[in-house]
Design a protein around this motif. Sequence first.
Motif, PDB file in Angstrom:
ATOM      1  N   GLY A 231       0.816  -1.207   0.000  1.00  0.00           N
ATOM      2  CA  GLY A 231       0.000   0.000   0.000  1.00  0.00           C
ATOM      3  C   GLY A 231       0.845   1.249   0.000  1.00  0.00           C
ATOM      4  O   GLY A 231       0.554   2.226  -0.702  1.00  0.00           O
ATOM      5  N   ALA A 232       1.918   1.236   0.790  1.00  0.00           N
ATOM      6  CA  ALA A 232       2.805   2.405   0.842  1.00  0.00           C
ATOM      7  C   ALA A 232       3.467   2.645  -0.497  1.00  0.00           C
ATOM      8  O   ALA A 232       3.555   3.785  -0.977  1.00  0.00           O
ATOM      9  N   ARG A 237       4.223   5.756  -5.391  1.00  0.00           N
ATOM     10  CA  ARG A 237       4.465   5.818  -6.839  1.00  0.00           C
ATOM     11  C   ARG A 237       3.388   6.617  -7.557  1.00  0.00           C
ATOM     12  O   ARG A 237       3.669   7.344  -8.507  1.00  0.00           O
ATOM     13  N   ARG A 238       2.158   6.507  -7.097  1.00  0.00           N
ATOM     14  CA  ARG A 238       1.045   7.175  -7.779  1.00  0.00           C
ATOM     15  C   ARG A 238       0.979   8.664  -7.486  1.00  0.00           C
ATOM     16  O   ARG A 238       0.699   9.475  -8.375  1.00  0.00           O
ATOM     17  N   ALA A 248       9.055  17.146  -0.864  1.00  0.00           N
ATOM     18  CA  ALA A 248       8.007  16.792   0.089  1.00  0.00           C
ATOM     19  C   ALA A 248       7.042  15.771  -0.510  1.00  0.00           C
ATOM     20  O   ALA A 248       6.494  14.929   0.220  1.00  0.00           O
ATOM     21  N   GLY A 249       6.840  15.821  -1.815  1.00  0.00           N
ATOM     22  CA  GLY A 249       5.888  14.927  -2.463  1.00  0.00           C
ATOM     23  C   GLY A 249       6.162  13.452  -2.220  1.00  0.00           C
ATOM     24  O   GLY A 249       5.285  12.721  -1.725  1.00  0.00           O
ATOM     25  N   PRO A 250       7.359  12.939  -2.556  1.00  0.00           N
ATOM     26  CA  PRO A 250       7.626  11.511  -2.326  1.00  0.00           C
ATOM     27  C   PRO A 250       7.503  11.101  -0.864  1.00  0.00           C
ATOM     28  O   PRO A 250       6.987  10.023  -0.557  1.00  0.00           O
ATOM     29  N   HIS A 275      -4.713  25.111  -2.448  1.00  0.00           N
ATOM     30  CA  HIS A 275      -5.510  23.904  -2.659  1.00  0.00           C
ATOM     31  C   HIS A 275      -4.600  22.875  -3.338  1.00  0.00           C
ATOM     32  O   HIS A 275      -4.359  22.936  -4.545  1.00  0.00           O
ATOM     33  N   ARG A 276      -4.100  21.953  -2.534  1.00  0.00           N
ATOM     34  CA  ARG A 276      -3.167  20.950  -3.043  1.00  0.00           C
ATOM     35  C   ARG A 276      -3.885  19.641  -3.336  1.00  0.00           C
ATOM     36  O   ARG A 276      -4.886  19.317  -2.698  1.00  0.00           O
ATOM     37  N   PRO A 277      -3.353  18.866  -4.274  1.00  0.00           N
ATOM     38  CA  PRO A 277      -3.933  17.549  -4.537  1.00  0.00           C
ATOM     39  C   PRO A 277      -3.855  16.652  -3.300  1.00  0.00           C
ATOM     40  O   PRO A 277      -2.959  16.809  -2.463  1.00  0.00           O
ATOM     41  N   VAL A 278      -4.802  15.744  -3.209  1.00  0.00           N
ATOM     42  CA  VAL A 278      -4.838  14.803  -2.082  1.00  0.00           C
ATOM     43  C   VAL A 278      -3.859  13.673  -2.346  1.00  0.00           C
ATOM     44  O   VAL A 278      -3.793  13.120  -3.448  1.00  0.00           O
ATOM     45  N   LEU A 279      -3.075  13.336  -1.337  1.00  0.00           N
ATOM     46  CA  LEU A 279      -2.172  12.188  -1.400  1.00  0.00           C
ATOM     47  C   LEU A 279      -2.801  11.050  -0.611  1.00  0.00           C
ATOM     48  O   LEU A 279      -3.157  11.216   0.549  1.00  0.00           O
TER      49      LEU A 279
END
Length: 330
Positions: A231-232, A237-238, A248-250, A275-279
């Motif tokens: 899951g992680a 990766r997505r 910060a993204g990865p 407004h940032r995309p949901v991770l």
Amino acid sequence: MPAADPLGFACGAALGFACDLVLADPRRGHPVAAFGRAAQSVERLLWRDHRGRGALHSLVCAGGATAGAALLARAVRATSASRRGRAADAALTAAATWAVLGGTSLGREARAIGWALAAGDLDVARERLPHLCGRDPQSLDGQQIARAVVESVAENTSDAVVGALVWGALAGVPGLIGFRAVNTLDAMVGHKSPRYHRFGWASARLDDVVGWPGARLTAALTVLAAPDRRGALRVARRDAGRHPSPNAGPVEAAFAGALGVRLGGTLAYAGRVEHRPVLGSGNRPVAVADIERAVRLSRRVSLLALGAAVGARALGSVIGRTVKRSGSGG
């Protein structure tokens, strides 16, 4: 790699890591705080609303700190032929490692906010949140504060621990000090406020560069330490590329997948809304209990990073000796 004893680095890095665990950051007299005050003094002399002045500020502050550390390490290494000299080399590495790591203080601040939220004391949680991040705490409810804490734990695991150990493995004491200097400058002037939009550009870009390897290693080790590795890895990766920050993204995506939570979304910084995309879309919202889980995950990742840094330093030394012998034989 610098010609330093890998055993000395291993002992010094482990001792410095242990000192951070036991002592954390002192309330007064911390070397990073002293560097911050010096950087502010340089800023008062150099500030103009101009990228070139900001680049000069970064060069003077980060370059000066790195050069000073390199000269000190070289002076200590010159005496390292003796047993006492090797001990001094390890002691210098330990002191530098302790000075640049902030994992224990990170965990303590996160837990303090978590305890306040668990007790229903939203005012205390809002009061302490600026110790971790620059968001406007008055605009956040309890769940949003918990999410901000988990995101800060994720990002600062890379910035305050793993990234420093990576550069320690690559460049010894100058790498440790240089990385923390760059990261501190980014925190001071790298944000997009009217005063620093141009002046802080160089510090922000330099931090992106030096933070790149540590962020990728943090994400990889987070997947390795996750209860649900598949899951992680899937979320990392997505969603890593959806975050506006390349580093910060990865890390945040890997933490979102490892904890099974959603991160990102609407954020407020000093009156500015993003407004940032949901991770981790599809996962559940962050709960207060996830703060403790994030701190424990951060600790596991930090320990793995210490092992990776020591192993990489030893491997680099072996490769260096092999290449040297091959060259001499030729």
